[in-house]
Design an enzyme around this catalytic site. Sequence first.
Site, short mmCIF file in Angstrom:
data_model
loop_
_atom_site.label_atom_id
_atom_site.label_comp_id
_atom_site.label_asym_id
_atom_site.label_seq_id
_atom_site.Cartn_x
_atom_site.Cartn_y
_atom_site.Cartn_z
N HIS A 159 6.94 10.90 -4.28
CA HIS A 159 6.93 9.78 -5.48
C HIS A 159 7.32 10.28 -6.72
CE1 HIS A 159 5.05 7.38 -2.40
NE2 HIS A 159 4.12 8.06 -2.08
N ASP A 195 7.52 9.91 5.86
CA ASP A 195 6.33 9.64 5.40
C ASP A 195 6.00 8.22 5.39
OD1 ASP A 195 4.12 10.96 3.25
OD2 ASP A 195 4.36 9.10 2.81
N HIS A 197 4.75 6.29 3.28
CA HIS A 197 5.21 5.61 2.06
C HIS A 197 6.69 6.06 1.64
CE1 HIS A 197 0.90 6.70 1.92
NE2 HIS A 197 0.67 5.39 1.61
N ASP A 284 1.37 10.39 7.83
CA ASP A 284 0.43 9.34 7.52
C ASP A 284 0.74 8.20 8.29
OD1 ASP A 284 2.71 9.25 5.79
OD2 ASP A 284 1.54 9.32 3.99
C1 FKS Z 1 -4.44 2.64 -2.75
C2 FKS Z 1 -3.80 3.23 -1.94
C3 FKS Z 1 -2.44 4.00 -2.42
C4 FKS Z 1 -1.62 6.08 -3.24
C5 FKS Z 1 -0.73 6.38 -1.75
C6 FKS Z 1 -0.26 7.74 -2.28
C7 FKS Z 1 0.52 8.16 -0.91
C8 FKS Z 1 1.19 9.63 -1.09
C9 FKS Z 1 2.14 10.14 0.02
C10 FKS Z 1 2.56 11.59 -0.49
F1 FKS Z 1 3.58 12.07 0.61
F2 FKS Z 1 3.30 11.63 -1.52
F3 FKS Z 1 1.75 12.23 -0.28
N1 FKS Z 1 -2.93 5.11 -3.05
N2 FKS Z 1 -5.68 1.68 -2.42
O1 FKS Z 1 1.55 10.13 1.06
O2 FKS Z 1 3.33 9.21 0.08
ZN ZN Z 2 2.73 8.83 2.25
#
Ligand code: FKS
Ligand code: ZN
Length: 343
Positions: A159, A195, A197, A284
């Site tokens: 990110h 991932d 996200h 995830d």
């Molecule tokens: C809030 C939910 C969202 C942020 C999620 C971040 C994910 C991080 C990731 C990484 F790989 F970078 F670690 N919170 N209610 O898993 O993409």
């Molecule tokens: Zn993620």
Amino acid sequence: MITIYSDAHALHDGKAELHDGKLVSSFEMPRRAELVLARVKEVGLGPVSPPKIFGLDPVRRVHAPDYVAFLETAWDEWVAEHGEHDALPFTWIGPGMRRVVPDHIDGKLGYYSFDAGTPITAGTFRAIRSAADVALTGAELIVRGERAAFALTRPPGHHAHRACYGGYCFFNNAAVAAQALRDAGADRVAVLDIDYHHGNGTQDIFYSRGDVLFVSLHADPVQEYPYYLGFSDETGEGAGEGANANYPLPFGTGFHTWRAALDDALARIAAFRVDALVVSLGVDTYKGDPISRFRLDTADYPLIGAALAGAGLPTLFVMEGGYAVEAIGVNAVGVLQGFADVA
Ligand code: FKS
Ligand code: ZN
């Protein structure tokens, strides 16, 4: 397969993040990397090596010097102003406001970030510098002819933009590694981000470049974080036109659908004719993940690894997300075992 690991990651140990309107315990915690390492050893994936120290020059190949300097002093500036608890931003630049670096640490935190889920702690800078070294050490193994390596990075990186942190990420470990591969002579490199996200930072860093292909499978940004990037019409710009591909998938996506997107992504990578592949490895996508909404199962991860090995490319795995801690080791190492069994 060699794993690169340093326990310096544990120096980054955020207490809380803003989640659903509440400050809750950080999902991104040292235990995640410790459990992946334990599984690497348990299954005998291969040797575990410490990182070499590369310093910040290779980090500055993809991150702005002022951003790196900000991260280096942010904790001290925060403590001087507020005391020894985690630093979190609370205000950002809205439309119509001006982009001028403030003097005050609260203004700087907002200037250089995009969310309130990413605390800066006493050891954050040492941890992120070490994670970049872990990724760079993995990249060097690939340059030296290894078929694959596993950079067990923490905190994650995908990110992080050129001058902006968020989503638990500060330095973009995968981007640093991809750039290092280019600098060591690879003409073209692909980053495949699996991932859950979208890898908004990696996409943005390489968006106008034709030498690094970025391909990502992720939850549709109309439904899921990071919301403001990762749509399928983002195909790159200028020299990078055609070198970016997004596969947004809906909540509830299971392995059958996900796997079809992976096959399409791998065909794209094959057509781009790269010298090396960097995989942003997040698990995830697992059905038991506490913050995610895909439905992949533990048995699916070795199949993913086997499909990746089928690309026939020197491959650097860089650890990203995965928050079902009881399963993170089995799932992440499952990908690597599936790869090693075929490669
Ligand atoms: C809030 C939910 C969202 C942020 C999620 C971040 C994910 C991080 C990731 C990484 F790989 F970078 F670690 N919170 N209610 O898993 O993409
Ligand atoms: Zn993620």
